[in-house]
Design an enzyme around this catalytic site. Structure first.
Site, short mmCIF file in Angstrom:
data_model
loop_
_atom_site.label_atom_id
_atom_site.label_comp_id
_atom_site.label_asym_id
_atom_site.label_seq_id
_atom_site.Cartn_x
_atom_site.Cartn_y
_atom_site.Cartn_z
N HIS A 105 0.68 -1.21 0.19
CA HIS A 105 -0.06 0.05 0.14
C HIS A 105 0.88 1.21 -0.07
O HIS A 105 2.22 1.16 0.24
CB HIS A 105 -1.04 0.06 1.13
N ASP A 115 -3.68 -19.14 12.27
CA ASP A 115 -2.56 -19.74 13.18
C ASP A 115 -2.47 -19.64 14.55
O ASP A 115 -2.49 -18.46 14.73
CB ASP A 115 -1.22 -19.25 12.51
N SER A 160 2.71 -5.19 7.20
CA SER A 160 2.37 -4.81 5.69
C SER A 160 3.26 -5.29 4.60
O SER A 160 4.41 -5.21 4.84
CB SER A 160 2.39 -3.23 5.44
#
Length: 396
Positions: free
Chosen positions: A205, A332, A347
């Protein structure tokens, strides 16, 4: 710990650290990105670009020839924690400062209609590259009682205005009443790199300024080896974050040439160590992604890349570039125990399904940190210059 110097300076990022200074002091910045840990640094000295695995830097014409056919694309998955250092084009205005005078307080910059988010590119015909370029010009103008002629960039337009610096009796200095900055830093995760050309993609992003909420227009930048030192666990309404440290120059692994909606991109200058995978993986485009189990690669301790289970909740086939193409959920147990789900600094963590790289983690849902968004890999490959935009659209 040894004293910091120009060649070896450690920076430790920590949660919600924000220091603001006046015009004549360093004004560090947050990197505003939903799952990027936010951090700061002073002006850094960039080293020469040495393209990864290439003897000479490629020209634009060479870059065009390096585009690959979709069916031939194979890239090495990332997962490494990286420090990110950016230097802006010009000097970014991030606020107005009220200067105290005998009749009260005022901001010459605000009176001159200089807006938050504007970039100062020239003053009195002199190009502005750093904050340190401004102070001597302001001092001279104030002493000579002359107005400053300022050229601004606002979006895609250039605007000219003028203002008269005023003398702050308390601080004994001429000021223009603006908060400014020229650098930003933080951490994130590498998504992939091309072993043939050294082109890489990370974050997934755009990096935006925290105050202006606008994408940072970068002049240059570096990515650096980073080590995760601690994790603040996320909870409903409060995203968690990785805390990490990184050093300048000695640990630099590549340059940053682009900051787009789909991440940061550039060329690696050094080989990247990868304990998990050394071989290149094929990629899956948006229409090939399936709902169901997948894995992400990320670092939760030191520099060790680990593999964790997730679930693809939904995926939208996309024929044109768009962010947030997938909704993902962390399943998980160990990662949930350590982080609570998706945290800042994650990210760019690559998403792998059925032996193919399908995208990257980008955003966390604030009210449910176990879930968030992912971006499809093809848009990152386009911005990295690995595939042509039109070739991807035809395939999708």
């Amino acid at each position: 710990m040894s004293k910091p110097n120009k060649s070896n300076l450690k920076y430790k990022t920590c949660s919600l650290l924000s220091l603001f200074f006046t015009l004549f002091f360093l004004f560090p910045s947050f990197i505003h990105a939903d799952t990027s840990l936010q951090g700061y640094k002073e002006v850094f000295h960039d080293s020469p670009i040495i393209p990864f695995l290439n003897k000479e830097e490629s020209s634009k014409e060479d870059n065009k020839e390096q585009y690959q056919r979709l069916e031939d694309v194979k890239v090495v998955p990332g997962g490494q924690s990286i420090g990110v250092q950016l230097e802006t084009k010009g000097v970014l205005v991030v606020g107005h400062h009220q200067v105290k005078v005998s009749e009260g307080a005022k901001s010459p910059g605000e009176a001159a209609k200089i807006n938050v988010g504007d970039t100062i590119v020239e003053i009195n015909g002199q190009k502005i590259n750093h904050m340190t370029d401004i102070k001597p010009i302001v001092d001279n103008s104030g002493k000579e009682k002359k107005k400053l002629q300022i050229k601004l960039k606002r979006g895609d337009k250039f605007i000219e205005t003028s203002l008269q610096p005023i003398f702050d009796k308390k601080e004994k200095a001429y000021k223009i009443g603006l908060y400014i900055r020229d650098t930003a830093a933080g951490i994130g995760t590498m998504t992939f790199y091309d072993p043939k050309t050294g082109r890489y993609g990370a974050l997934g992003h755009v990096i935006s300024d925290m105050d202006t909420k606008k994408p940072i227009d970068i002049k240059q930048g570096s990515i650096i080896h980073s080590s995760v030192t601690a994790i603040e666990k996320g909870d409903n309404g409060l995203p968690g974050e990785k805390q990490a440290s990184f050093q300048t120059q000695e640990k630099r692994i590549g340059n940053i040439t682009k900051n787009t909606d789909f991440g940061i991109f550039g060329i690696l200058e050094k080989e990247v160590n990868h304990e998990k995978y050394e071989e290149a993986f094929p990629v899956a485009l948006s229409h090939e992604v399936k709902e169901g189990p997948a894995k992400i690669l990320t670092v939760v301790d030191g520099e060790k890349i680990e593999e964790f289970d997730i679930e693809i909740i939904s995926s939208v086939p996309q024929k044109s570039a768009s962010t947030k193409g997938m909704v993902i959920q962390i399943t998980d147990p160990r990662l949930l125990e350590l982080t609570g789900g998706i945290v800042q600094g994650m990210s760019g963590s690559p998403i792998i399904q059925n032996g193919k790289i399908i995208g990257a983690v980008t955003h966390v849902f604030v009210n449910d940190p176990t879930s968030g968004y992912g971006v499809h890999i093809e848009w990152m490959l386009e911005d990295a210059g690995i595939i042509k935009p039109e070739s991807n659209q035809n395939a999708a």
